[in-house]
Enzyme design. Sequence first.
Site, PDB file in Angstrom:
ATOM      1  CD1 TRP A  76      -1.272   2.237   2.265  1.00 34.16           C
ATOM      2  CD2 TRP A  76      -3.071   1.334   1.348  1.00 34.16           C
ATOM      3  NE1 TRP A  76      -2.312   3.118   2.431  1.00 34.16           N
ATOM      4  CE2 TRP A  76      -3.427   2.595   1.879  1.00 34.16           C
ATOM      5  CE3 TRP A  76      -4.074   0.574   0.710  1.00 34.16           C
ATOM      6  CZ2 TRP A  76      -4.712   3.110   1.804  1.00 34.16           C
ATOM      7  CZ3 TRP A  76      -5.356   1.107   0.641  1.00 34.16           C
ATOM      8  CH2 TRP A  76      -5.664   2.354   1.171  1.00 34.16           C
ATOM      9  CE  LYS A 490     -19.156   8.734  10.908  1.00 33.79           C
ATOM     10  NZ  LYS A 490     -18.639   9.816  10.131  1.00 33.79           N
ATOM     11  CE  LYS A 608     -14.914   4.056   3.527  1.00 32.68           C
ATOM     12  NZ  LYS A 608     -15.143   4.933   4.685  1.00 32.68           N
TER      13      LYS A 608
HETATM   14  C1  G6P Z   1     -19.855   9.232   1.179  1.00 29.96           C
HETATM   15  C2  G6P Z   1     -19.591   8.472   2.465  1.00 29.96           C
HETATM   16  C3  G6P Z   1     -19.139   9.438   3.563  1.00 29.96           C
HETATM   17  C4  G6P Z   1     -17.949  10.221   3.089  1.00 29.96           C
HETATM   18  C5  G6P Z   1     -18.229  10.956   1.781  1.00 29.96           C
HETATM   19  C6  G6P Z   1     -16.976  11.565   1.186  1.00 29.96           C
HETATM   20  O1  G6P Z   1     -20.989  10.002   1.293  1.00 29.96           O
HETATM   21  O2  G6P Z   1     -20.745   7.784   2.879  1.00 29.96           O
HETATM   22  O3  G6P Z   1     -18.787   8.722   4.741  1.00 29.96           O
HETATM   23  O4  G6P Z   1     -17.564  11.145   4.071  1.00 29.96           O
HETATM   24  O5  G6P Z   1     -18.732  10.052   0.819  1.00 29.96           O
HETATM   25  O6  G6P Z   1     -16.138  10.526   0.792  1.00 29.96           O
HETATM   26  P1  G6P Z   1     -14.614  10.727   0.471  1.00 29.96           P
HETATM   27  O7  G6P Z   1     -14.142   9.370  -0.004  1.00 29.96           O
HETATM   28  O8  G6P Z   1     -14.512  11.753  -0.620  1.00 29.96           O
HETATM   29  O9  G6P Z   1     -13.933  11.159   1.716  1.00 29.96           O
END
Ligand code: G6P
Length: 613
Positions: A76, A490, A608
């Site tokens: 990674w 959250k 996600k």
């Molecule tokens: C989605 C997820 C959130 C996240 C957002 C931004 O809505 O459910 O948990 O904060 O995307 O995602 P990123 O990958 O750009 O941080």
Amino acid sequence: MCGIVGYVGSKNACPVLLEGLKRLEYRGYDSAGVCVVGDGQLQIRKSQGRVGVVERQVLDDQEMRPATVGIAHTRWATHGEPNEPNAHPHADDTGRIAIVHNGIIENYATLRQYLLGKGHTFRSETDTEVLAMLIGEFYNDGAGSIEQAVRAALGEVTGTYGIAVACAGEPEKLVVARKGSPIIIGVGAEEYIVASDASAILEHTVNVVYLSDNEMAVVTRDGLRTLTLDNVPVPKEVSRIEWTLDEIARGGYGHFMEKEIFEQPESVRMCLGGRLDKRDRRIQLGGLESVVRTLARTKKLIVTACGTAWHAGLVGEFLFEELAHIPTEVEYASEFRYRNPIIEDATGVIAISQSGETADTLAALREAKDKGALALGIVNVVGSTIARETDAGVYLHAGPEIGVASTKAFTCQIVVETMMALMLGRRRLMSQQAMDQYIDELERIPEKMSRVLEQSETIRQVTGEYIDRENWLFLGRGYNYPVALEGALKLKEISYIHAEGLPAAEMKHGPIALIHEGMPVVFVAPRCATYDKVVSNIEEVRARKGRIIAIATEGDEDIRRYCDHVFYIPEAPAALQPLLTVIPLQLLAFHAAVLRGCNVDKPRNLAKSVTVE
Ligand code: G6P
């Protein structure tokens, strides 16, 4: 996160190593490789991309000789792009010694310089190749054995590592060592499987030896010798793994989100790793080196992001303005992209994204770039689209985040913003003394996070008392105002309870009408400049018979007089408080979701990575 597998036994090593790597795939990686010791020669095959690509290379290669000893790795990316030269295993330039490594060699630049002076040439940009070369240097300089060469080389290294080393000159042997990055040795019948994670061992044996920090082991088919890095023998007991594969992937936790909440001390350490230059007392962000002088003269920063990353951006606004004196605006990416925003000269745009793929954030970044802004990224997933499209940036090194609700990425995003603000601040106005204090305080954060996490069970019990309430308020001020927003988000995301986050003083301009007897109101109220004002807001809620849960600073017993429940964070400067105050709120949401029987890791309607508008 990187994964290590090693094998010493009588089976054909390649398939065992490749199977082991597949078991580690869940940790996330961007390149993979194996090295087996056949006929006294090291044979290395590696590639960008999936383990399957390396597997095909090995199967199609008529020149691969059968071997019963080898090492393998999923990488990674940290130092350097995710490509073939940077993939592990790395060999020294004689091709007689190969190494796989997890962790970060913090003084790799100094060691690289030293080795270049000795006439070595490097193929990759990695810190690991530097370590391979250093071990080779000691080995060829008469260290006597690969074991002694590894010991001598590690004596020169600062940083963290879990390593496995193979040597053509001692083909029946692996040398492994650990400092800050796990190494486990599976003990089979005349065979040993080395791994960074028990999931790669479990299909062979449940019997394992755990190396502790500052220990190494010399592994041959006939036995295992464990000793400290100072060469003092350490007898080890063989333990039994009690977990299933699925439990191991979740680190023994019931849910990925829980694991990721509890991983935060470690992910913050990873994020800080190699970036706080303790000797010169400065902050080094390799990914910004090419633009740092332009950035120091920036007149304005625009942070753009979505969801949790946007909340991290709001914390960033305080950090960049207070520590670096750069005027900063924070924009929802989805709004920014359609607003025809005005980008003046000397503006830097920072896209924050865990996945690096969020469609709105990417579009906002492109819009800003087209208008001439310097495009920067704060991203977790290496090689993701946002990371590739920015002019420069900083990776989080938080490891893969699997729970849909972002937790450890949030705290690492704030850590990166803090490091950026300090680095720029020092170039603009900040004294070395102030910088020194912040470096010391940042280093203490992981340990302080662990102390907050210890309250998980109390938080679960308190959450249980209010589990039937459908409306919550989260209030905070200053640096802790974005934390209040994040606490509410959250709770909504994973427990489907309605929650609102607000700057505490805004409550009296409307939301106070909502307060009724028994309504849970969470105040993020650590000691800071606005503490007394927040206490006044607490009194206002109390007067209306709301139930008050406060996040306060350790030692603040007084606040108990106004609140029904208090969770404590250790003392920290205001700028670093969000890294601690958010943890009780993450735990509160997590416990609420579990108590309500919700699917914590995959909440309904959420994804996600949102790659559509
Ligand atoms: C989605 C997820 C959130 C996240 C957002 C931004 O809505 O459910 O948990 O904060 O995307 O995602 P990123 O990958 O750009 O941080």
